[in-house]
Design an enzyme around this catalytic site. Structure first.
Site, short mmCIF file in Angstrom:
data_model
loop_
_atom_site.label_atom_id
_atom_site.label_comp_id
_atom_site.label_asym_id
_atom_site.label_seq_id
_atom_site.Cartn_x
_atom_site.Cartn_y
_atom_site.Cartn_z
N ASP A 144 70.21 5.40 11.62
CA ASP A 144 70.70 6.63 11.51
C ASP A 144 69.75 7.47 12.06
OD1 ASP A 144 70.60 9.27 10.35
OD2 ASP A 144 71.71 8.71 8.57
N HIS A 145 70.06 8.08 13.13
CA HIS A 145 68.93 8.46 13.88
C HIS A 145 68.20 10.01 13.46
CE1 HIS A 145 72.28 11.55 15.49
NE2 HIS A 145 71.14 12.24 15.71
N HIS A 198 73.91 11.08 7.79
CA HIS A 198 72.66 11.83 8.00
C HIS A 198 72.60 12.98 6.72
CE1 HIS A 198 73.29 10.37 11.80
NE2 HIS A 198 74.26 11.12 12.58
O1 LIG Z 1 75.53 11.19 14.81
C1 LIG Z 1 75.75 12.37 15.26
O2 LIG Z 1 75.12 13.25 15.23
C2 LIG Z 1 75.08 14.19 16.48
C3 LIG Z 1 74.27 15.38 16.25
O3 LIG Z 1 73.27 14.89 16.26
P1 LIG Z 1 71.85 15.87 16.53
O4 LIG Z 1 70.49 14.89 16.80
O5 LIG Z 1 72.09 16.42 18.02
O6 LIG Z 1 71.59 16.74 15.46
C4 LIG Z 1 76.69 14.78 16.45
O7 LIG Z 1 76.96 15.42 17.57
C5 LIG Z 1 77.66 13.69 16.56
O8 LIG Z 1 78.98 14.16 16.28
C6 LIG Z 1 77.47 12.53 15.39
O9 LIG Z 1 78.02 11.60 15.81
#
Ligand SMILES: O=C1O[C@H](COP(=O)(O)O)[C@@H](O)[C@H](O)[C@H]1O
Ligand SMILES: NC(=O)C1=CN([C@@H]2O[C@H](COP(=O)(O)OP(=O)(O)OC[C@H]3O[C@@H](n4cnc5c(N)ncnc54)[C@H](OP(=O)(O)O)[C@@H]3O)[C@@H](O)[C@H]2O)C=CC1
Length: 500
Positions: A179-180, A242
């Site tokens: 989960d980045h 997230h």
């Molecule tokens: O996991 C995802 O995250 C991105 C948003 O990530 P961020 O680090 O730029 O806030 C999102 O654009 C994408 O749709 C989703 O799959």
């Protein structure tokens, strides 16, 4: 981050794809540049395209070119990359991969350690995991770890099936579900802000906090991911993973130790305490939206239904906001408001903790000037904290004025803030699973989200598109807070200045 230099062979399935190019190669390069890898590592890229080692290396160099510094040798870095063209459903090819990884162990002095990174569509996760096990690629003298990208399932049932497939080949402690957001500096900082400050922890409950707001807004639309997004929407794409992870970190009890098991066990308790809703109650707690055309960052943009691979009568929500209640002793009665969406006014992820008003305020005209204390955690693009207080600014005056105390974590040197993927890859190499999601968390999050998806599938939205691109979502999202006397606080840069 520590200064250990873990040794391993990293196998990236999907090495010709977008994620590898945009996130994985640059993150591995940054680790190399910061001397976290030594020279004892190799990366094997797998995909169907008939590339050679040289072609992969050229692509790697292109994707990291802008990160090169004077003292890094980009050719030397790229020489650690190897390519094996094959279809992952083809069992025979795994023997060649096994032979190559064993040769690389000897060449790079790696004691049989493996990271298998699945940067591919989820439908392949189970097949790859089984083939790795059945063909003996996990039976080495060292450790083997499986890194899995999102989406981990489409709902609870599909996630459970996927998990069972993977668990046939890898044990839970070998699985690293990405989960980045958990790799982001300020998400990791939530725990430190809470548990390292005598100022906050005693107030961190329903006696002193009136509500918490989590916003993750994006200016981008769905780009070229229309097909995926049509079956996902903002709820599955952002909330299930997230946003609920941030809720768990904000609401968990202090763990008895900072081990992955103890932290996870506290996060799981929060997810278990989330108030469940019946299908009929979903509308009282959640609002959905879909963007129409509008203006974002001064450019005219099209509506969601006009995007590529999107149904022109699509019912997919590109915006979600909601009120979560955590029915436990600490949080009873405190709403946690969440919102996330595409094509919004600003790109920002911000958490606002609003403290309760004083019982009586001598310095403000009650009901007219309300300046509650806020703790704002800026996750991105700025990384930092703002504390909104009240103080006397003019000498001798009796009135109190809102003032902000700001701490900016990345203002000095953005270049040196590690990227989320960089931290997560390094953690995985070190065997630290703290910032990866355990199956129990994934299962509970899906169960919570499934009720909402079911309600929305049963009752199609009648007003889509219901927010203009470049806005902060549909009006109903503001009404959700207004009902209880609250409002969304500004996010992003507008909440990060001293002159408010
Ligand atoms: O996991 C995802 O995250 C991105 C948003 O990530 P961020 O680090 O730029 O806030 C999102 O654009 C994408 O749709 C989703 O799959
Ligand atoms: N891109 C991103 O920013 C993000 C992606 N993810 C997730 O990461 C994963 C990968 O995404 P992304 O890189 O965007 O996807 P891409 O479609 O860009 O890449 C898919 C990769 O899989 C390879 N591939 C497809 N079928 C096979 C097969 N049968 N055998 C071997 N290789 C195959 C493709 O290579 P070839 O055609 O050469 O076979 C390609 O390298 C997905 O699960 C996605 O949801 C998650 C967060 C962000």
């Amino acid at each position: 981050m520590t200064n250990e230099q873990p040794k391993s062979i990293i196998v990236i399935f999907g090495a010709t794809g977008d994620l590898a190019k945009r996130k994985l190669f640059p993150s591995i390069f940054r680790l190399y540049r910061e001397n976290k890898l030594s020279e004892d590592f190799a990366v094997v890229g797998v995909a169907r395209r008939p590339w050679t080692n040289e072609e992969l290396r050229e692509n790697v160099k292109k994707s990291v070119g802008n990160l090169q510094t004077e003292d890094t040798d980009i050719d030397k870095f790229a020489s650690h990359f190897y390519y094996q063209p094959f279809d992952v459903t083809n069992v025979e090819s795994y023997q060649e991969l096994k032979t190559l990884t064993e040769e690389l162990d000897t060449q790079y002095n790696v004691p049989g350690n493996r990271i298998f990174y699945l940067a591919m569509a989820p439908e392949f996760f189970g097949t790859i995991a089984s083939n790795l096990k059945n063909e003996g690629l996990t039976a080495t003298e060292g450790w083997s770890r499986l890194v899995i990208e999102k989406p981990f399932g489409h709902d609870y049932q599909s996630a459970k099936e996927l998990n069972e497939q993977i668990r046939h080949a890898f044990s839970e402690d070998q699985i690293y579900r990405i989960d980045h957001y958990l790799g982001k500096e300020m998400v990791q900082n939530i725990e430190v802000i809470r548990f390292a400050n005598a100022l906050f922890e005693p107030l961190w409950n329903n006696q002193y906090i009136s509500n918490i707001q989590i916003t993750s807004s994006e200016t981008l639309g769905v780009e070229d991911r229309g097909r995926y997004y049509e079956s996902s929407g903002a709820l599955r794409d952002m909330v299930q993973n997230h946003i609920l992870q941030m809720v768990a970190l904000l609401a968990m009890e202090p763990p008895i130790k900072l081990t992955p098991e103890e932290i996870r066990s506290e996060k799981v308790k929060v997810l278990r305490a989330l108030r469940s809703m019946s299908i009929d109650e979903v509308d009282q707690y959640f609002v959905r939206g879909q963007y129409g055309k509008g203006i974002v960052e001064e450019n005219e943009v099209i509506g969601y239904r006009e995007e590529n691979s999107v149904d022109e009568e699509s019912n997919t929500a590109t915006f979600v906001s909601g009120k979560l209640m955590i029915d436990n002793f600490r949080w009873a009665g405190v709403p946690i408001y969440i919102r996330t969406g595409k094509r919004m006014k600003e790109k920002a992820t911000t958490i606002v903790v609003q403290f309760k008003d004083l019982p009586m305020n001598l310095y403000f005209n009650r009901g007219k000037d309300i300046h509650p204390n806020l703790l704002v955690i800026h996750i991105q693009p700025e990384e930092g904290i703002t504390l909104h207080l009240n103080a006397r600014k003019t000498p001798g005056a009796t009135a109190s004025t809102p003032i902000n105390l700001n701490y900016c974590n990345n203002c000095g040197d953005k270049m040196n803030t590690p990227e989320a993927y960089e931290r997560l890859i390094y953690d995985c190499m070190l065997g630290d699973a703290t910032n990866f999601t355990h199956w129990d968390e994934v299962a509970l999050s899906w169960k919570f989200v499934d009720t909402i998806s079911e309600a929305w599938e049963q009752n199609k939205a009648k007003d889509f598109p219901n927010y203009e691109s470049g806005s902060m979502g549909p009006k109903a999202s503001d009404a959700l807070l207004a009902e209880e006397g609250f409002q969304w606080w500004p996010v992003g840069e507008s909440n990060f200045s001293n002159d408010k």
